[in-house]
Scaffold this motif. Sequence first.
Motif, PDB file in Angstrom:
ATOM      1  N   GLY A  16     -39.585  27.255 -75.506  1.00 44.01           N
ATOM      2  CA  GLY A  16     -39.805  26.214 -74.489  1.00 44.01           C
ATOM      3  C   GLY A  16     -41.077  26.457 -73.692  1.00 44.01           C
ATOM      4  N   GLY A  17     -41.871  25.412 -73.507  1.00 47.19           N
ATOM      5  CA  GLY A  17     -43.014  25.464 -72.619  1.00 47.19           C
ATOM      6  C   GLY A  17     -44.254  26.201 -73.104  1.00 47.19           C
ATOM      7  N   VAL A  18     -44.307  26.618 -74.372  1.00 47.61           N
ATOM      8  CA  VAL A  18     -45.456  27.412 -74.838  1.00 47.61           C
ATOM      9  C   VAL A  18     -46.671  26.564 -75.215  1.00 47.61           C
ATOM     10  N   GLY A  19     -46.451  25.262 -75.399  1.00 51.03           N
ATOM     11  CA  GLY A  19     -47.592  24.398 -75.752  1.00 51.03           C
ATOM     12  C   GLY A  19     -47.422  23.649 -77.074  1.00 51.03           C
ATOM     13  N   LYS A  20     -46.188  23.465 -77.534  1.00 50.76           N
ATOM     14  CA  LYS A  20     -45.933  22.748 -78.794  1.00 50.76           C
ATOM     15  C   LYS A  20     -46.463  21.321 -78.735  1.00 50.76           C
ATOM     16  N   THR A  21     -46.095  20.623 -77.656  1.00 48.76           N
ATOM     17  CA  THR A  21     -46.487  19.214 -77.539  1.00 48.76           C
ATOM     18  C   THR A  21     -48.008  19.092 -77.439  1.00 48.76           C
ATOM     19  N   THR A  22     -48.612  19.990 -76.668  1.00 49.14           N
ATOM     20  CA  THR A  22     -50.067  19.969 -76.515  1.00 49.14           C
ATOM     21  C   THR A  22     -50.746  20.168 -77.874  1.00 49.14           C
ATOM     22  N   ASP A  44     -38.288  15.879 -79.419  1.00 47.21           N
ATOM     23  CA  ASP A  44     -37.828  16.619 -78.259  1.00 47.21           C
ATOM     24  C   ASP A  44     -37.269  15.629 -77.239  1.00 47.21           C
ATOM     25  N   ASN A 242     -51.237  30.715 -77.392  1.00 48.13           N
ATOM     26  CA  ASN A 242     -51.740  29.847 -76.330  1.00 48.13           C
ATOM     27  C   ASN A 242     -51.773  30.574 -74.985  1.00 48.13           C
ATOM     28  N   ARG A 243     -52.530  30.019 -74.065  1.00 46.47           N
ATOM     29  CA  ARG A 243     -52.579  30.491 -72.682  1.00 46.47           C
ATOM     30  C   ARG A 243     -53.085  31.926 -72.562  1.00 46.47           C
ATOM     31  N   PRO A 281     -57.391  29.619 -74.950  1.00 50.41           N
ATOM     32  CA  PRO A 281     -57.413  30.130 -73.575  1.00 50.41           C
ATOM     33  C   PRO A 281     -56.548  29.311 -72.618  1.00 50.41           C
ATOM     34  N   ALA A 283     -56.122  27.152 -69.584  1.00 49.40           N
ATOM     35  CA  ALA A 283     -57.042  26.270 -68.852  1.00 49.40           C
ATOM     36  C   ALA A 283     -56.733  26.355 -67.364  1.00 49.40           C
ATOM     37  N   ILE A 287     -52.790  20.311 -69.295  1.00 44.76           N
ATOM     38  CA  ILE A 287     -53.554  19.492 -70.225  1.00 44.76           C
ATOM     39  C   ILE A 287     -52.956  18.100 -70.273  1.00 44.76           C
TER      40      ILE A 287
HETATM   41  N1  LIG Z   1     -53.910  26.347 -72.795  1.00 43.00           N
HETATM   42  C1  LIG Z   1     -53.337  25.778 -71.741  1.00 43.00           C
HETATM   43  N2  LIG Z   1     -53.873  25.871 -70.496  1.00 43.00           N
HETATM   44  C2  LIG Z   1     -53.290  25.290 -69.433  1.00 43.00           C
HETATM   45  N3  LIG Z   1     -52.163  24.586 -69.468  1.00 43.00           N
HETATM   46  C3  LIG Z   1     -51.554  24.462 -70.671  1.00 43.00           C
HETATM   47  C4  LIG Z   1     -52.107  25.023 -71.861  1.00 43.00           C
HETATM   48  N4  LIG Z   1     -51.282  24.704 -72.889  1.00 43.00           N
HETATM   49  C5  LIG Z   1     -50.284  23.977 -72.367  1.00 43.00           C
HETATM   50  N5  LIG Z   1     -50.445  23.813 -71.032  1.00 43.00           N
HETATM   51  C6  LIG Z   1     -49.550  23.116 -70.095  1.00 43.00           C
HETATM   52  O1  LIG Z   1     -48.293  23.759 -70.125  1.00 43.00           O
HETATM   53  C7  LIG Z   1     -47.222  22.848 -70.025  1.00 43.00           C
HETATM   54  C8  LIG Z   1     -46.308  22.976 -71.243  1.00 43.00           C
HETATM   55  O2  LIG Z   1     -47.029  22.600 -72.402  1.00 43.00           O
HETATM   56  P1  LIG Z   1     -46.322  21.710 -73.540  1.00 43.00           P
HETATM   57  O3  LIG Z   1     -45.617  20.564 -72.949  1.00 43.00           O
HETATM   58  O4  LIG Z   1     -47.345  21.451 -74.585  1.00 43.00           O
HETATM   59  O5  LIG Z   1     -45.272  22.793 -74.058  1.00 43.00           O
HETATM   60  P2  LIG Z   1     -44.003  22.579 -75.004  1.00 43.00           P
HETATM   61  O6  LIG Z   1     -43.901  23.814 -75.818  1.00 43.00           O
HETATM   62  O7  LIG Z   1     -44.106  21.294 -75.715  1.00 43.00           O
HETATM   63  O8  LIG Z   1     -42.841  22.520 -73.928  1.00 43.00           O
HETATM   64  P3  LIG Z   1     -41.296  22.045 -74.170  1.00 43.00           P
HETATM   65  O9  LIG Z   1     -40.620  23.197 -74.825  1.00 43.00           O
HETATM   66  O10 LIG Z   1     -40.828  21.790 -72.777  1.00 43.00           O
HETATM   67  O11 LIG Z   1     -41.370  20.821 -75.031  1.00 43.00           O
HETATM   68  C9  LIG Z   1     -47.864  21.477 -69.916  1.00 43.00           C
HETATM   69  O12 LIG Z   1     -47.922  21.108 -68.586  1.00 43.00           O
HETATM   70  C10 LIG Z   1     -49.255  21.689 -70.489  1.00 43.00           C
HETATM   71  O13 LIG Z   1     -50.207  20.805 -69.931  1.00 43.00           O
END
Ligand SMILES: Nc1ncnc2c1ncn2[C@@H]1O[C@H](COP(=O)(O)OP(=O)(O)OP(=O)(O)O)[C@@H](O)[C@H]1O
Length: 304
Positions: A16-22, A44, A242-243, A281, A283, A287
């Motif tokens: 959860g929250g690692v950046g999958k959607t991004t 999701d 990510n991150r 990196p 940000a 995003i």
């Molecule tokens: N490299 C990055 N730098 C800064 N913010 C980031 C980065 N990657 C993702 N984020 C931010 O982190 C949050 C979570 O990212 P995202 O929604 O892509 O994760 P997810 O894995 O899809 O989460 P979930 O499990 O809730 O679906 C978002 O607000 C996104 O904008």
Amino acid sequence: MRHLLDRQVLFFGGKGGVGKTTCASATALEASRRGKRVLLVSTDPAHSTSDIFERPFGREEQELLPGLFGLEIDAGHEARRWVEQVKQQVAELFSPAILKEAAKQIELAAAMPGAEEVALFERMSELIVDRDEEYDLVVFDTAPTGHTLRLLQMPELMTSWVRALSKTRKAMLAQDAGPDPVLASLERRRDRLQIVRARLMRAKAVAFVLVLIPERLPIEETARAIEMLAASDVHVGGLVVNRVLPAGTDGAFYAARRKQQQVYLDEIEERFAAFPRLLIPQAEADIHGIAQLEAVSRQLLGAA
Ligand SMILES: Nc1ncnc2c1ncn2[C@@H]1O[C@H](COP(=O)(O)OP(=O)(O)OP(=O)(O)O)[C@@H](O)[C@H]1O
Ligand SMILES: [Mg+2]
């Protein structure tokens, strides 16, 4: 990760929250910019794809940007749709008296744990198997890993279930009975599941991208996912780390945090050496919107 653009189906998974959607959104956007016809599917329940693109996604496919189509699968809605479909099929086969009882059974089945997952899986299969002529690439933005991996194992589980059911059905039928529509439909379903499974196993066309951040739990979850994907014969297309905190910023707290991340980054290098890896990196801010997504696309896939 440029090689990902050669695939026809990509799954983005991770904790959860690692950046999958991004990452899924950035990849889909970039592929469409390079002239592919792309479908981005969100499975999701949180559906953050609409947020990131700043425009609503619907339950049916719709074009968001030139060449980029979006769709958010609503598992509850799919489960209800499935119930209606089955009821209709049953209505064509049986008398009103039996029908009432059958409808009760179907409602019961729909309320069972896992019914939404089955419906979600059916909808995803439909997109992978029946719609592949329509798109060059289908990108799935998935729910946190465990859930998606169970979905990928479903063809296997359901095939044996369907096999057992058809055996029982065959035993029940009288020798001289004509063709049995229930048996026929079970067999159709079994054949279809085998097609889905065969599709998912095509390493050249299908890949699972694991997204993680340099921390303990996501690393362990990634290791587990790699094992499970290997057991299901699904190809791992690569890891996106990510991150990652960028170098060259001051502050003792920040320096300590970077040092901690470096420990995990070294561990990732060592443990996942067999897979392509890419660091993204951290940000300054979340995003959001096309312009920021484009920046992630460039990091993920390079300049066109
Ligand atoms: N490299 C990055 N730098 C800064 N913010 C980031 C980065 N990657 C993702 N984020 C931010 O982190 C949050 C979570 O990212 P995202 O929604 O892509 O994760 P997810 O894995 O899809 O989460 P979930 O499990 O809730 O679906 C978002 O607000 C996104 O904008
Ligand atoms: Mg998400």
